[in-house]
Design a protein around this motif. Structure first.
Motif, mmCIF file in Angstrom:
data_model
loop_
_atom_site.group_PDB
_atom_site.id
_atom_site.type_symbol
_atom_site.label_atom_id
_atom_site.label_comp_id
_atom_site.label_asym_id
_atom_site.label_seq_id
_atom_site.Cartn_x
_atom_site.Cartn_y
_atom_site.Cartn_z
ATOM 1 N N ALA A 154 0.836 -1.200 0.000
ATOM 2 C CA ALA A 154 0.000 0.000 0.000
ATOM 3 C C ALA A 154 0.869 1.247 0.000
ATOM 4 O O ALA A 154 1.926 1.294 0.623
ATOM 5 C CB ALA A 154 -0.919 0.000 1.209
ATOM 6 N N GLY A 155 0.436 2.241 -0.756
ATOM 7 C CA GLY A 155 1.143 3.510 -0.809
ATOM 8 C C GLY A 155 1.386 3.954 -2.233
ATOM 9 O O GLY A 155 0.792 3.430 -3.175
ATOM 10 N N GLN A 156 2.269 4.922 -2.359
ATOM 11 C CA GLN A 156 2.587 5.477 -3.677
ATOM 12 C C GLN A 156 3.980 5.050 -4.109
ATOM 13 O O GLN A 156 4.903 4.997 -3.303
ATOM 14 C CB GLN A 156 2.493 6.997 -3.661
ATOM 15 N N TRP A 157 4.087 4.790 -5.418
ATOM 16 C CA TRP A 157 5.322 4.306 -6.014
ATOM 17 C C TRP A 157 5.663 5.146 -7.232
ATOM 18 O O TRP A 157 4.794 5.437 -8.037
ATOM 19 C CB TRP A 157 5.138 2.851 -6.459
ATOM 20 N N ASP A 158 6.925 5.551 -7.350
ATOM 21 C CA ASP A 158 7.425 6.170 -8.581
ATOM 22 C C ASP A 158 7.859 5.020 -9.477
ATOM 23 O O ASP A 158 8.733 4.230 -9.095
ATOM 24 C CB ASP A 158 8.628 7.071 -8.305
ATOM 25 N N ILE A 159 7.224 4.896 -10.652
ATOM 26 C CA ILE A 159 7.584 3.796 -11.547
ATOM 27 C C ILE A 159 8.013 4.324 -12.909
ATOM 28 O O ILE A 159 7.671 5.445 -13.298
ATOM 29 C CB ILE A 159 6.438 2.769 -11.703
ATOM 30 N N ALA A 160 8.740 3.477 -13.611
ATOM 31 C CA ALA A 160 9.165 3.766 -14.983
ATOM 32 C C ALA A 160 8.960 2.500 -15.807
ATOM 33 O O ALA A 160 9.318 1.405 -15.367
ATOM 34 C CB ALA A 160 10.626 4.192 -15.014
ATOM 35 N N SER A 192 5.544 7.399 -14.127
ATOM 36 C CA SER A 192 4.221 7.566 -13.531
ATOM 37 C C SER A 192 4.312 7.433 -12.021
ATOM 38 O O SER A 192 5.305 6.951 -11.483
ATOM 39 C CB SER A 192 3.252 6.493 -14.041
ATOM 40 N N VAL A 193 3.226 7.829 -11.348
ATOM 41 C CA VAL A 193 3.055 7.553 -9.928
ATOM 42 C C VAL A 193 1.939 6.525 -9.817
ATOM 43 O O VAL A 193 0.840 6.729 -10.337
ATOM 44 C CB VAL A 193 2.705 8.827 -9.133
ATOM 45 N N LEU A 194 2.237 5.417 -9.165
ATOM 46 C CA LEU A 194 1.303 4.323 -8.983
ATOM 47 C C LEU A 194 0.855 4.316 -7.533
ATOM 48 O O LEU A 194 1.678 4.227 -6.626
ATOM 49 C CB LEU A 194 1.994 3.001 -9.334
ATOM 50 N N SER A 195 -0.457 4.442 -7.306
ATOM 51 C CA SER A 195 -1.022 4.370 -5.957
ATOM 52 C C SER A 195 -1.678 3.013 -5.793
ATOM 53 O O SER A 195 -2.519 2.633 -6.614
ATOM 54 C CB SER A 195 -2.054 5.474 -5.745
ATOM 55 N N LEU A 196 -1.295 2.283 -4.737
ATOM 56 C CA LEU A 196 -1.804 0.939 -4.520
ATOM 57 C C LEU A 196 -2.445 0.804 -3.145
ATOM 58 O O LEU A 196 -1.974 1.389 -2.167
ATOM 59 C CB LEU A 196 -0.677 -0.086 -4.628
ATOM 60 N N ALA A 197 -3.510 -0.007 -3.087
ATOM 61 C CA ALA A 197 -4.163 -0.379 -1.838
ATOM 62 C C ALA A 197 -4.593 -1.832 -1.962
ATOM 63 O O ALA A 197 -4.840 -2.324 -3.067
ATOM 64 C CB ALA A 197 -5.359 0.518 -1.569
ATOM 65 N N THR A 198 -4.679 -2.526 -0.838
ATOM 66 C CA THR A 198 -5.126 -3.916 -0.854
ATOM 67 C C THR A 198 -6.254 -4.119 0.144
ATOM 68 O O THR A 198 -6.353 -3.425 1.154
ATOM 69 C CB THR A 198 -3.981 -4.887 -0.503
#
Length: 98
Positions: free
Chosen positions: A4-10, A20-26
């Protein structure tokens, strides 16, 4: 494993690196969130958590309608995997936002 949280991805695509910024929750085995980049925000669909494996689909409309299938795993504060589209498969890398 906490994802869970925000991730800087390429994603290293045939059209260049897409950041991009990927926001994830479970919620149990259900994965939800959104991807935010220069084209706007796109919600995750069909997100699943299976042990260390994460899968989801994005269907952005901009710059063109497409279906992107993601497979990734999280190890500590890093995320890695691949994105498959009609253009082929591209590697995904990233890190948890501070």
């Amino acid at each position: 494993m906490s994802i869970a949280g925000q991730w800087d991805i390429a994603v290293d695509t045939p059209m260049g690196v897409q950041k991009s910024v990927l926001s994830l929750a479970t919620d149990g085995q259900t994965l939800s969130g959104e991807l935010l980049n220069q084209f706007g925000s796109t919600p995750l669909k069909e997100g699943l958590v299976d042990g260390e494996k994460l899968t989801w689909i994005l269907q952005p409309m901009i710059p063109m309608p497409m279906t992107l299938k993601f497979e990734a795993s999280v190890s500590g504060d890093t995320i890695s995997g691949a994105v498959t589209s009609t253009l082929g498969t591209s590697p995904l890398t990233g890190a948890r936002k501070a």
